[in-house]
Design a protein around this motif. Structure first.
Motif, mmCIF file in Angstrom:
data_model
loop_
_atom_site.group_PDB
_atom_site.id
_atom_site.type_symbol
_atom_site.label_atom_id
_atom_site.label_comp_id
_atom_site.label_asym_id
_atom_site.label_seq_id
_atom_site.Cartn_x
_atom_site.Cartn_y
_atom_site.Cartn_z
ATOM 1 N N PHE A 196 0.685 -1.087 -0.236
ATOM 2 C CA PHE A 196 -0.058 -0.125 -0.018
ATOM 3 C C PHE A 196 0.759 1.133 -0.150
ATOM 4 O O PHE A 196 0.514 2.183 -0.719
ATOM 5 C CB PHE A 196 -0.803 -0.125 1.320
ATOM 6 C CG PHE A 196 -1.923 1.163 1.272
ATOM 7 C CD1 PHE A 196 -3.239 1.042 0.587
ATOM 8 C CD2 PHE A 196 -1.318 2.377 1.916
ATOM 9 C CE1 PHE A 196 -3.995 2.178 0.544
ATOM 10 C CE2 PHE A 196 -2.406 3.370 2.023
ATOM 11 C CZ PHE A 196 -3.592 3.236 1.293
ATOM 12 N N LYS A 197 1.874 1.200 0.767
ATOM 13 C CA LYS A 197 2.686 2.461 0.960
ATOM 14 C C LYS A 197 3.429 2.694 -0.192
ATOM 15 O O LYS A 197 3.597 3.740 -0.736
ATOM 16 C CB LYS A 197 3.688 2.412 2.214
ATOM 17 C CG LYS A 197 3.221 2.325 3.448
ATOM 18 C CD LYS A 197 2.439 3.726 3.555
ATOM 19 C CE LYS A 197 1.816 3.843 5.251
ATOM 20 N NZ LYS A 197 1.096 5.291 5.404
ATOM 21 N N LEU A 198 3.912 1.791 -0.941
ATOM 22 C CA LEU A 198 4.761 1.756 -2.230
ATOM 23 C C LEU A 198 3.733 2.158 -3.336
ATOM 24 O O LEU A 198 3.909 2.804 -4.073
ATOM 25 C CB LEU A 198 5.357 0.517 -2.626
ATOM 26 C CG LEU A 198 6.636 0.128 -1.613
ATOM 27 C CD1 LEU A 198 6.946 -1.331 -2.033
ATOM 28 C CD2 LEU A 198 7.508 1.199 -1.855
ATOM 29 N N GLY A 199 2.381 1.645 -3.412
ATOM 30 C CA GLY A 199 1.416 1.860 -4.504
ATOM 31 C C GLY A 199 0.995 3.531 -4.387
ATOM 32 O O GLY A 199 0.224 3.870 -5.444
ATOM 33 N N LEU A 200 1.120 4.068 -3.398
ATOM 34 C CA LEU A 200 0.937 5.627 -3.400
ATOM 35 C C LEU A 200 1.470 6.543 -4.402
ATOM 36 O O LEU A 200 1.029 7.277 -4.666
ATOM 37 C CB LEU A 200 1.186 6.219 -2.037
ATOM 38 C CG LEU A 200 0.193 5.677 -0.624
ATOM 39 C CD1 LEU A 200 1.027 6.167 0.646
ATOM 40 C CD2 LEU A 200 -1.163 6.218 -0.889
ATOM 41 N N ASN A 201 2.764 5.847 -4.708
ATOM 42 C CA ASN A 201 3.445 6.690 -5.694
ATOM 43 C C ASN A 201 3.768 6.097 -7.087
ATOM 44 O O ASN A 201 4.596 6.418 -7.759
ATOM 45 C CB ASN A 201 4.835 7.063 -5.303
ATOM 46 C CG ASN A 201 4.745 7.725 -3.700
ATOM 47 O OD1 ASN A 201 4.197 8.811 -3.970
ATOM 48 N ND2 ASN A 201 5.464 7.404 -2.791
ATOM 49 N N LYS A 202 2.725 5.097 -7.297
ATOM 50 C CA LYS A 202 2.908 4.327 -8.633
ATOM 51 C C LYS A 202 1.681 4.714 -9.488
ATOM 52 O O LYS A 202 0.541 4.917 -9.007
ATOM 53 C CB LYS A 202 2.801 2.738 -8.477
ATOM 54 C CG LYS A 202 4.044 2.444 -7.695
ATOM 55 C CD LYS A 202 3.819 0.805 -7.437
ATOM 56 C CE LYS A 202 5.277 0.287 -6.737
ATOM 57 N NZ LYS A 202 6.378 0.582 -7.280
ATOM 58 N N ASN A 203 1.887 4.648 -10.980
ATOM 59 C CA ASN A 203 0.781 4.739 -11.599
ATOM 60 C C ASN A 203 0.194 3.284 -12.069
ATOM 61 O O ASN A 203 0.607 2.393 -11.446
ATOM 62 C CB ASN A 203 1.188 5.502 -13.037
ATOM 63 C CG ASN A 203 2.272 4.612 -13.839
ATOM 64 O OD1 ASN A 203 2.376 3.442 -13.832
ATOM 65 N ND2 ASN A 203 3.380 5.086 -14.573
ATOM 66 N N PHE A 204 -0.673 3.483 -12.787
ATOM 67 C CA PHE A 204 -1.488 1.870 -12.965
ATOM 68 C C PHE A 204 -0.752 0.995 -13.478
ATOM 69 O O PHE A 204 -0.768 -0.310 -12.909
ATOM 70 C CB PHE A 204 -2.822 2.114 -13.874
ATOM 71 C CG PHE A 204 -3.666 0.946 -13.659
ATOM 72 C CD1 PHE A 204 -4.541 0.765 -12.525
ATOM 73 C CD2 PHE A 204 -4.011 0.231 -15.007
ATOM 74 C CE1 PHE A 204 -5.478 -0.320 -12.464
ATOM 75 C CE2 PHE A 204 -4.852 -1.079 -14.665
ATOM 76 C CZ PHE A 204 -5.593 -1.095 -13.674
#
Length: 269
Positions: A196-204
């Motif tokens: 979740f924490k890493l996904g905050l800064n990822k595009n789809f």
């Protein structure tokens, strides 16, 4: 075979996401796991009074995937996204609308007429708006618990902080949520938090690649928890608690989590 299955699944979801035309998913009845990945890739999403949405992968030794590291991290309410990522809580159609997961709420009885109108219309949004009925906010269990969800799952840097907040100043919601998390696969919950924490800064696209790495590890390379859970729950159908590895959250190391997320052996999406 497992890596190729997930490659096909996530590639299909990405193609839906990239479609230049407007896309619609109608969530009716149980909407669980991979189906939600397809739905969340669509521009418009409809829930009804029959909808039961969940991402329960932490309960079978996996982690919410199929784009969950994007669609849960990009909800308007980040605390809600983390809550769902960790707990796999089942949400009603009413909850989904007020949580910003679906774009419209349409009574089940109106769905056939809505679909007929969509077939004969060139304006999808106009039809959806015609049949949309605002659900009663006060009937949403999610809304009733939202203040506590924000208190516990908002502005936290570690899973341990979440558990500490849940165990202090106990309330029925906190006690139930703490107990629910403690029954889940400890490795999955730790990986889910980091995901979740890493996904905050990822595009789809990046999120799908990230989710693929985790899937390969937990379902293929290091699949003990997954195979054990599936065997116990769906093959043997026993009620006993699953013996996870590691057995407790405090036994899950940062190195274990890092390996799952990096997927050092591959393959990659």
């Amino acid at each position: 075979m497992v890596p190729e299955f997930y490659r096909t699944e996530l590639s299909t979801i990405y193609q839906i996401y990239k479609l230049p035309t407007e896309t619609l998913a109608i969530l009716r009845g149980f909407a669980i796991g991979a189906g939600n990945g397809v739905a969340m890739a669509c521009k418009y999403r409809v829930s009804t009074e029959t909808t039961r949405f969940s991402m329960p992968e932490n309960s079978i030794g996996l982690v919410p995937d199929v784009g969950a590291s994007y669609f849960l991290t990009h909800l308007p309410n980040k605390a809600l996204g983390l809550y769902l990522m960790l707990t796999g809580k089942v949400l009603s159609g009413n909850d989904l609308y007020w949580g910003g997961i679906t774009t419209h709420y349409v009574p089940e009885a109106s769905i056939p007429n809505m679909l007929n109108d969509i077939k004969s219309s060139s304006n999808l949004l106009e039809v959806l708006n015609k049949y949309h009925q605002l659900p009663t906010r006060e009937d949403s269990n999610l809304i009733k618990n939202l203040h506590e969800i924000e208190q516990v799952f908002g502005d936290v840097n570690t899973l341990e902080e979440v558990l500490m907040k849940l165990s202090s100043n106990p309330t029925p919601f906190k006690e139930q949520t703490f107990a629910a998390i403690c029954k889940l696969c400890p490795l999955s919950v730790k990986v889910a938090f980091k995901s979740f924490k890493l996904g905050l800064n990822k595009n789809f696209k990046e999120a799908l690649e990230h989710d693929y790495n985790i899937e390969v590890q937990l379902c293929y390379r290091r699949s003990y928890n997954y195979t054990t859970a599936i065997t116990k729950k769906f093959v043997e159908k026993v009620k006993e608690e699953i013996k996870w590895y590691p057995e407790h959250i405090n036994q899950v190391t940062d190195e274990m989590v890092d390996i799952i997320i990096r997927n050092p052996e591959g393959p990659f999406l």
